[in-house]
Write a protein that holds these residues in place. Sequence first.
Motif, PDB file in Angstrom:
ATOM      1  N   ASP A 102      50.095  -5.774  80.022  1.00  0.00           N
ATOM      2  CA  ASP A 102      51.109  -4.926  79.392  1.00  0.00           C
ATOM      3  C   ASP A 102      50.560  -4.093  78.238  1.00  0.00           C
ATOM      4  O   ASP A 102      51.317  -3.563  77.424  1.00  0.00           O
ATOM      5  N   TYR A 138      51.998  -2.584  83.232  1.00  0.00           N
ATOM      6  CA  TYR A 138      53.213  -1.971  82.719  1.00  0.00           C
ATOM      7  C   TYR A 138      53.054  -1.678  81.234  1.00  0.00           C
ATOM      8  O   TYR A 138      52.113  -2.155  80.589  1.00  0.00           O
ATOM      9  N   ASN A 139      53.971  -0.878  80.688  1.00  0.00           N
ATOM     10  CA  ASN A 139      53.883  -0.363  79.322  1.00  0.00           C
ATOM     11  C   ASN A 139      52.469   0.210  79.110  1.00  0.00           C
ATOM     12  O   ASN A 139      51.986   0.962  79.937  1.00  0.00           O
ATOM     13  N   CYS A 171      56.875   3.427  83.500  1.00  0.00           N
ATOM     14  CA  CYS A 171      55.847   3.496  82.450  1.00  0.00           C
ATOM     15  C   CYS A 171      54.944   4.709  82.665  1.00  0.00           C
ATOM     16  O   CYS A 171      54.593   5.410  81.705  1.00  0.00           O
ATOM     17  N   LYS A 204      48.032 -13.603  81.405  1.00  0.00           N
ATOM     18  CA  LYS A 204      48.138 -12.371  80.621  1.00  0.00           C
ATOM     19  C   LYS A 204      46.988 -12.307  79.634  1.00  0.00           C
ATOM     20  O   LYS A 204      46.669 -13.311  78.993  1.00  0.00           O
TER      21      LYS A 204
END
Length: 205
Positions: A102, A138-139, A171, A204
Amino acid sequence: MEKITVNAVGEACPIPVVKATKAMQAMKEAGTLEVLVDNDPAVQNLSRMAAGHHFAAKAEERGNGVRAVVIDVTGPVSPVELNAADYACDLPASGDFVVAVDTDAMGRGSDELGKTLLKGFLFAVSQLPSLPKTILFYNGGAHLTCSGSTSLEDLKNLADKGVEIRTCGTCLNFYGLTDQLAVGSVTNMYEIVETLAKAGKVVKP
């Protein structure tokens, strides 16, 4: 050049590797061997087997959960005894291994250092013996799958090995990157949530 297709869909490990090895040994000249499979261990084991013979291999999506591992057979293959210890035959305990990115910088502090760390992280993922099924971006992570990203080579390598590279479409639009996506496909929030919910393990950076 010879071209052979082996159907190993529905076959459990190590049968796809056994079938592929026999097919390569039967080839009378250099050519292409295409092995159809439907599970991650088969893709990874076939890629490992090809590398052991110094042959290039790539995985291609064929739809309905079927993937083709395409091996460039450039020379003869001598009969060898398959060592089961060299191949991972266990499917994940539950769900799939998913990586969720992210951001375009790993950790807090220096953004410059963070970008270097994240590039190293993605390279390290590409070298894992058991690759993730999907990597979600994403982001800020959307920048990494677009033109100019220093991680494109590693991500394309992962895609060639059958890893799904998916980037949030909202995004991409927000950052003005919609036309710059250079690897993988566009996804949406529903699919992101569904993928994370089904994952047996989420990593992550």
